[in-house]
Design an enzyme around this catalytic site. Structure first.
Site, mmCIF file in Angstrom:
data_model
loop_
_atom_site.group_PDB
_atom_site.id
_atom_site.type_symbol
_atom_site.label_atom_id
_atom_site.label_comp_id
_atom_site.label_asym_id
_atom_site.label_seq_id
_atom_site.Cartn_x
_atom_site.Cartn_y
_atom_site.Cartn_z
ATOM 1 C CE LYS A 102 -1.402 -2.284 4.199
ATOM 2 N NZ LYS A 102 -0.755 -1.073 4.744
ATOM 3 C CD GLN A 103 2.487 -4.625 1.576
ATOM 4 O OE1 GLN A 103 2.464 -4.307 0.395
ATOM 5 N NE2 GLN A 103 2.863 -3.788 2.532
ATOM 6 C CD GLU A 142 3.136 -1.441 5.563
ATOM 7 O OE1 GLU A 142 1.965 -1.364 5.153
ATOM 8 O OE2 GLU A 142 3.991 -0.581 5.329
ATOM 9 C CD1 TRP A 193 7.950 0.270 0.363
ATOM 10 C CD2 TRP A 193 9.102 -1.627 0.449
ATOM 11 N NE1 TRP A 193 7.043 -0.764 0.366
ATOM 12 C CE2 TRP A 193 7.717 -1.949 0.417
ATOM 13 C CE3 TRP A 193 10.023 -2.678 0.500
ATOM 14 C CZ2 TRP A 193 7.247 -3.255 0.435
ATOM 15 C CZ3 TRP A 193 9.538 -3.980 0.520
ATOM 16 C CH2 TRP A 193 8.172 -4.254 0.489
ATOM 17 C CG ASP A 194 6.220 3.169 -2.727
ATOM 18 O OD1 ASP A 194 5.176 2.596 -3.060
ATOM 19 O OD2 ASP A 194 6.419 3.587 -1.573
#
Length: 803
Positions: A614-615, A494, A355-356
């Site tokens: 995680k983020q 994630e 998805w970057d």
């Protein structure tokens, strides 16, 4: 080469070589080559790698008793090899030189960002006291995307004699650049051939084993000393070698130029790859002319992507932009490729597309919209596969894969290795269906920024409506809440792939997933009402889309559930009930806790049990949407999202995020800078140095993080400048952080190329180049301002007065 435009490494450090190789990669959007030394081979310290955009191959491997299939971006023949050794007076020769030998007196690598070249300078003294100075300059040509060249200059400093040089094209390479993949099958090149074409050209040709892509390289060797080539002849092992014996005189420099052409069977305008490569390298000009045209191409790119940020921050941002342009250049517009998460810089993530683009396209939209459009076309060509993915899973609409490669099927592995425990574990990251929302978001933002209604009403509409249909079908009504729920997914976090002690994969009502799904449905309804009638009729007929289905979209878009707990957006249903982690204890034990999932699993525990991320997950909403937009989405859903609620949400997740992704610092820096919080710079700095300092601990040598690099550029352009396109107007609302309150850039907005934006504290300057275009109308904090072509307007941000 000025310090602001260079990236320099002094000395030779084998432990740092792979990091340097990734950061010194050269590319042109068609192919790229890591910054490995020409004499190096793949070993514990070096990894030469050449990758072409969209060149994949699929192989099967035995993993933990299972047969698994992986598609990799293929490591293509290595065109770099060029080695040398001093010949003795009696005709004998020493070993080929290596920087690991004794006698290295000076070693320097320098990356010229402005000119797009990599230089190496070294001084070596052999056991006999003979000193040899070697200078090299390398380019992967930005103007001629099939060409690359290496010039090596040899100077004997205190002796005269003979130097032997060997150049090679090596098609025996494999994919072995990522340690945790090395037990997997990585031999992608088959049918390897090598040969010669005339006195000075050697070639190799091979084919990928399953995708059947033919790859051909041809190399022309030239020497300023005028000596003839010593040719060993074709080699059946897939290597083509050429040798030179150079008579060196003390203090006199001799140049050896290696010019290379590469073509593949999918390239346009050719008959077949080998003939095209031989012809191209034969007609390529001499190195000085190649270098001049290469510099000219880069100069044009930098004019379109002007960036003026002072100090080290500016240097890092230029490095990031350099790697964006090498991976996604205007040449990309002619290719069928997506945004590889790790660039064309290494083999991590197998070169897959995630998805970057969500973090890269907002920057490209305002500089290289033709590239953005091509990247969206990559997604559109895989729309049929996304429809099949959905149908096979029992859903409607289009379900785009979390990891994509050549043909749009789901490329996410089913097992992943925890390098800490050495256990293979189930991989459930394919449940990140929010990738569909990212694609829809990019479709909408591209059209909004560029005004490209033709794309929006055709290919864009097909994608957006099918993604909306997927979300509508996935949402199930729950009478307990009198709302729709989306269950069994994974959010951007994630970490949480299931509830503790549950055999059912996924979590329910992820706030980010549900809010973005509502936004997609709302935009789809808006677009359906805006389509020209003939186009609407044809599209609705092709999709079998009815008014009844649109009514459901309307209902789902207004009644999707978003969980809250004590005035905070809950990351997903039940997140607040998880246990708190003893962060201090884990930091004391491990120091670095970015990858808590691996640490906990190695202890026999699971990250699913804890309130950790995680983020950024729920906070990603503040990255995608301005406060005004986000409040409107929540209002449509029947929730009130005021500043206090959002501030509580930010404060709740800040200390519970481990930042196990390079994207995390970026998002947090963006959010806090817009809120003018004092710790914004700390997160911004982490995003900036994520790759140059390899903060993730060994990941950058496997490939740079393209999303984070694009996001840092967009942080300056849209985050700090508050730049957004709304209602066909360019809006600017600067919110610079104290550490970066002076900066500037240029953008392309609709018909206006080179709109200059300069921010100096409380002063904003906007200028237009002289042209026949109409004046630019834009808005500064709600105040309309007009700039005629060839003029500059200065606006005081303190009182919004203009001059």
């Amino acid at each position: 080469m000025s310090a602001e435009w260079s990236w320099v490494y002094e000395g030779y450090d084998p432990a740092e070589e792979r990091l340097r190789e990734a950061l010194c990669t050269l590319g042109n959007g068609y192919f790229a080559t890591r910054g490995a030394a020409p004499e190096s081979v793949a070993d514990g310290h070096h990894y030469p790698g050449t990758y072409a955009a969209g060149c994949y191959d699929r192989l099967q491997s035995a993993v933990a008793g299972h047969q698994v299939e992986n598609e990799d971006m293929v490591n293509l023949p290595n065109w770099l090899p060029l080695r040398f050794r001093i010949r003795d007076a009696g005709g004998g020769a020493s070993d080929w030189w290596s920087p690991d030998q004794r006698g290295l007196l000076r070693y320097r690598q320098s990356l010229d960002l402005k000119g797009g070249s990599l230089a190496r300078d070294l001084l070596w003294e052999d056991a006999a006291g003979r000193r040899l100075r070697v200078g090299q300059q390398r380019v992967v040509h930005m103007g001629e995307p099939h060409l690359a060249a290496l010039r090596t200059t040899f100077t004997a400093e205190n002796w005269s004699g003979e130097l032997e040089v060997e150049a090679e094209l090596d098609a025996t390479v494999t994919n072995s650049g990522v340690a945790r993949y090395r037990d997997l099958e990585g031999s992608h090149l088959a049918s390897r051939e090598a040969g010669e074409a005339g006195d000075d050209v050697a070639w190799v040709r091979c084919r990928t084993r399953n995708s059947g892509i033919t790859v051909a390289q041809a190399a022309r060797l030239w020497c300023s000393a005028g000596e003839g080539l010593v040719r060993p002849g074709p080699h059946c092992d897939g290597r083509a070698r050429q040798r030179l014996r150079l008579p060196l005189r003390s203090g006199v420099s001799t140049h050896v130029d290696k010019t290379v052409a590469m073509y593949m069977s999918g390239d346009r305008g050719i008959s077949e790859p080998l003939g095209a490569a031989i012809e191209a390298v034969g007609r390529a000009p001499a190195f000085p002319h190649l270098l001049a045209s290469h510099h000219r191409a880069w100069r044009h790119l930098w004019q379109r992507a002007h960036l003026d940020v002072p100090g080290l921050t500016g240097r890092i941002l230029r490095l990031h932009l350099f790697h964006i342009l090498q991976t996604l250049s205007p040449h990309t517009a002619a290719l069928d490729v997506g945004v590889p998460a790790r660039g064309l810089h290494g083999e991590a993530y197998r070169g897959h597309v995630f998805w970057d683009e969500l973090f890269v396209l907002p920057y490209l939209n305002l500089h290289f919209p033709e590239v953005s459009k091509a990247l969206l076309d990559y997604r559109h060509r895989r729309l049929p596969a996304a429809r099949r993915n959905a149908a096979e899973a029992g859903h409607t609409g289009a379900m785009y894969p979390w990891q994509s490669g050549s043909d749009g099927r789901e490329e996410t592995q089913t097992l992943h290795l925890n390098p800490r425990s050495q256990r293979w574990l189930p991989d459930r990251s394919r449940l990140q269906h929010h990738v569909g929302s990212a694609i829809a978001y990019n479709v909408w933002r591209y059209a909004e920024t560029t005004g490209d209604r033709e794309f929006l009403h055709t290919r864009g509409a097909e994608m957006l409506l099918e993604i909306a249909r997927f979300w509508s079908g996935l949402a199930a009504y729950d009478s307990t809440y009198e709302r729709y729920r989306i269950r069994g997914v994974m959010g951007p976090d994630e970490y949480h792939e299931a509830y503790p002690d549950s055999d059912r994969p996924g979590i329910d009502d992820n706030a980010y997933t549900n809010v973005t799904a509502s936004w997609v449905l709302t935009r789809a309804l808006e677009l359906a009402g805006d389509l020209p009638q003939p186009r609407r009729d044809h599209l609705f007929a092709d999709m079998a889309l009815t008014e009844e289905e649109l009514e459901r979209w309307e209902d789902v878009s207004r009644r999707l559930r978003v969980p809250f707990h004590r005035g905070v957006i809950d990351q997903f249903d039940g997140y607040h009930a998880l246990a708190e982690l003893d962060w201090e204890r884990y930091r004391a034990r491990y120091g670095e806790v970015r990858r808590l999932d691996r640490l906990l699993e190695a202890e026999g525990d699971t990250v699913n049990r804890y309130r950790v991320s995680k983020q950024a997950d729920a906070l990603m909403l503040g990255y995608l949407f301005s406060p005004r937009e986000l409040a409107a989405v929540f209002h449509r859903l029947g929730y009130r999202l005021d500043d206090e609620t959002w501030d509580r949400t930010v404060d709740f997740y800040l200390p519970r995020t481990s930042h196990g992704s390079t994207l995390s610092g970026l998002v947090h820096g963006w959010l806090l800078s817009r809120e003018r919080r004092p710790d914004a710079w700390r997160y911004t700095q982490e995003a900036l140095v994520g790759d140059v300092a390899d903060v993730q601990g060994g990941t950058t040598p496997e490939g740079i993080h393209l999303g984070a690099m694009g996001g840092t550029l967009d942080l300056v352009q849209r985050g700090l400048a508050g730049l957004e396109v709304r209602d066909n107007t360019l809006h600017v609302d600067p919110a610079p952080i104290p550490e970066l309150c002076t900066y500037g850039f240029s953008v392309r907005f609709r018909e206006h190329w080179g709109v200059s934006v300069q921010i100096r504290g409380d002063t904003l300057k906007v200028g237009l180049p002289l042209s026949e275009r109409s004046p630019l109308r834009f808005s500064v904090r709600g105040r309309a301002v007009t700039v005629p072509p060839g003029r500059t307007r200065t606006i005081s941000l303190g009182n919004s007065a203009g001059s």
